[in-house]
Write a protein that holds these residues in place. Structure first.
Motif, PDB file in Angstrom:
ATOM      1  N   ASP A  10       0.809  -1.222   0.000  1.00 32.01           N
ATOM      2  CA  ASP A  10       0.000   0.000   0.000  1.00 32.01           C
ATOM      3  C   ASP A  10       0.843   1.273   0.000  1.00 32.01           C
ATOM      4  OD1 ASP A  10      -2.547  -1.008  -0.220  1.00 32.01           O
ATOM      5  OD2 ASP A  10      -2.967  -0.992   1.918  1.00 32.01           O
ATOM      6  N   GLU A  11       1.967   1.258   0.710  1.00 33.08           N
ATOM      7  CA  GLU A  11       2.810   2.455   0.795  1.00 33.08           C
ATOM      8  C   GLU A  11       3.419   2.834  -0.556  1.00 33.08           C
ATOM      9  OE1 GLU A  11       5.749   2.250   3.878  1.00 33.08           O
ATOM     10  OE2 GLU A  11       4.288   1.536   5.341  1.00 33.08           O
ATOM     11  N   ASP A  12       3.547   1.871  -1.458  1.00 30.90           N
ATOM     12  CA  ASP A  12       4.149   2.123  -2.766  1.00 30.90           C
ATOM     13  C   ASP A  12       3.111   2.439  -3.840  1.00 30.90           C
ATOM     14  OD1 ASP A  12       6.676   1.510  -1.704  1.00 30.90           O
ATOM     15  OD2 ASP A  12       6.408  -0.622  -2.122  1.00 30.90           O
ATOM     16  N   ALA A  31      -8.234  -2.959  -3.925  1.00 31.07           N
ATOM     17  CA  ALA A  31      -7.720  -3.080  -2.557  1.00 31.07           C
ATOM     18  C   ALA A  31      -7.707  -4.561  -2.199  1.00 31.07           C
ATOM     19  CB  ALA A  31      -8.597  -2.300  -1.586  1.00 31.07           C
ATOM     20  N   THR A  32      -6.550  -5.066  -1.801  1.00 31.14           N
ATOM     21  CA  THR A  32      -6.412  -6.482  -1.468  1.00 31.14           C
ATOM     22  C   THR A  32      -5.689  -6.625  -0.134  1.00 31.14           C
ATOM     23  OG1 THR A  32      -4.400  -6.561  -2.839  1.00 31.14           O
ATOM     24  CG2 THR A  32      -6.443  -7.273  -3.872  1.00 31.14           C
ATOM     25  N   THR A  33      -5.697  -7.828   0.397  1.00 31.85           N
ATOM     26  CA  THR A  33      -5.043  -8.106   1.666  1.00 31.85           C
ATOM     27  C   THR A  33      -4.100  -9.282   1.511  1.00 31.85           C
ATOM     28  OG1 THR A  33      -7.001  -7.357   2.858  1.00 31.85           O
ATOM     29  CG2 THR A  33      -5.438  -8.688   4.089  1.00 31.85           C
ATOM     30  N   GLY A  34      -2.875  -9.115   2.022  1.00 30.95           N
ATOM     31  CA  GLY A  34      -1.898 -10.197   1.955  1.00 30.95           C
ATOM     32  C   GLY A  34      -2.231 -11.304   2.934  1.00 30.95           C
ATOM     33  N   GLY A  35      -1.830 -12.504   2.615  1.00 31.38           N
ATOM     34  CA  GLY A  35      -2.152 -13.656   3.449  1.00 31.38           C
ATOM     35  C   GLY A  35      -1.255 -13.820   4.658  1.00 31.38           C
ATOM     36  N   PHE A  36       0.038 -13.483   4.541  1.00 24.63           N
ATOM     37  CA  PHE A  36       0.968 -13.742   5.632  1.00 24.63           C
ATOM     38  C   PHE A  36       0.809 -12.736   6.761  1.00 24.63           C
ATOM     39  CE2 PHE A  36       5.283 -13.072   7.475  1.00 24.63           C
ATOM     40  CZ  PHE A  36       5.336 -14.247   8.190  1.00 24.63           C
ATOM     41  N   LEU A  37       0.943 -11.456   6.452  1.00 21.55           N
ATOM     42  CA  LEU A  37       0.837 -10.426   7.489  1.00 21.55           C
ATOM     43  C   LEU A  37      -0.581  -9.880   7.618  1.00 21.55           C
ATOM     44  CD1 LEU A  37       4.082  -8.397   6.738  1.00 21.55           C
ATOM     45  CD2 LEU A  37       3.703 -10.065   8.561  1.00 21.55           C
ATOM     46  N   THR A  42      -2.183  -3.379  -2.608  1.00 25.11           N
ATOM     47  CA  THR A  42      -2.928  -2.841  -3.728  1.00 25.11           C
ATOM     48  C   THR A  42      -2.604  -3.705  -4.930  1.00 25.11           C
ATOM     49  OG1 THR A  42      -2.870  -0.589  -2.871  1.00 25.11           O
ATOM     50  CG2 THR A  42      -3.244  -0.832  -5.223  1.00 25.11           C
ATOM     51  N   THR A  43      -3.632  -4.122  -5.636  1.00 26.73           N
ATOM     52  CA  THR A  43      -3.440  -4.874  -6.871  1.00 26.73           C
ATOM     53  C   THR A  43      -3.820  -3.966  -8.028  1.00 26.73           C
ATOM     54  OG1 THR A  43      -3.885  -6.981  -5.769  1.00 26.73           O
ATOM     55  CG2 THR A  43      -4.102  -6.931  -8.167  1.00 26.73           C
TER      56      THR A  43
END
Length: 109
Positions: A10-12, A31-37, A42-43
């Motif tokens: 998101d920061e990039d 807007a997407t969410t990563g699985g690990f953290l 953002t996609t």
């Protein structure tokens, strides 16, 4: 024609979108969410001609730098009280995951 799917931190995202727009590339932001953290990503979906794929990937590379970050992670339940003990871990964030796929048909209505 190709479809470039770029998953970025998101920061990039804002800086990358501005640079792509400045180079006359259009995109769709998801807007997407990563699985690990389970952190926000953002996609970006970028449709482009075959000869422009390397230019788009170069722009993504220049604007999405991988970096180390300290995050707080809950530890497993400790003791009989069932208390979560947070601890810090160092992880790599940023960078980009990029997929390039062929587009069979493109229609703009």
């Amino acid at each position: 024609m190709k479809l470039i799917i770029a998953i970025v931190h998101d920061e990039d995202a804002a800086r990358l979108m501005e640079e792509l727009t400045n180079n006359n590339f259009r995109m769709t932001k998801l807007a997407t969410t990563g699985g690990f953290l389970r952190a926000g990503n953002t996609t970006l979906l970028v449709g482009t001609e075959d000869e422009d794929v390397d230019k788009v990937i170069s722009i993504i590379k220049d604007n999405c730098e991988a970096r180390k970050e300290i995050v707080s992670s809950p530890a497993p339940v400790s003791g009989t009280a069932g208390i979560f003990i947070p601890y810090s871990i160092e992880v790599m964030v940023g960078g980009a995951t990029v997929f390039v796929v062929d587009v069979e048909k493109y229609v703009k209505l």
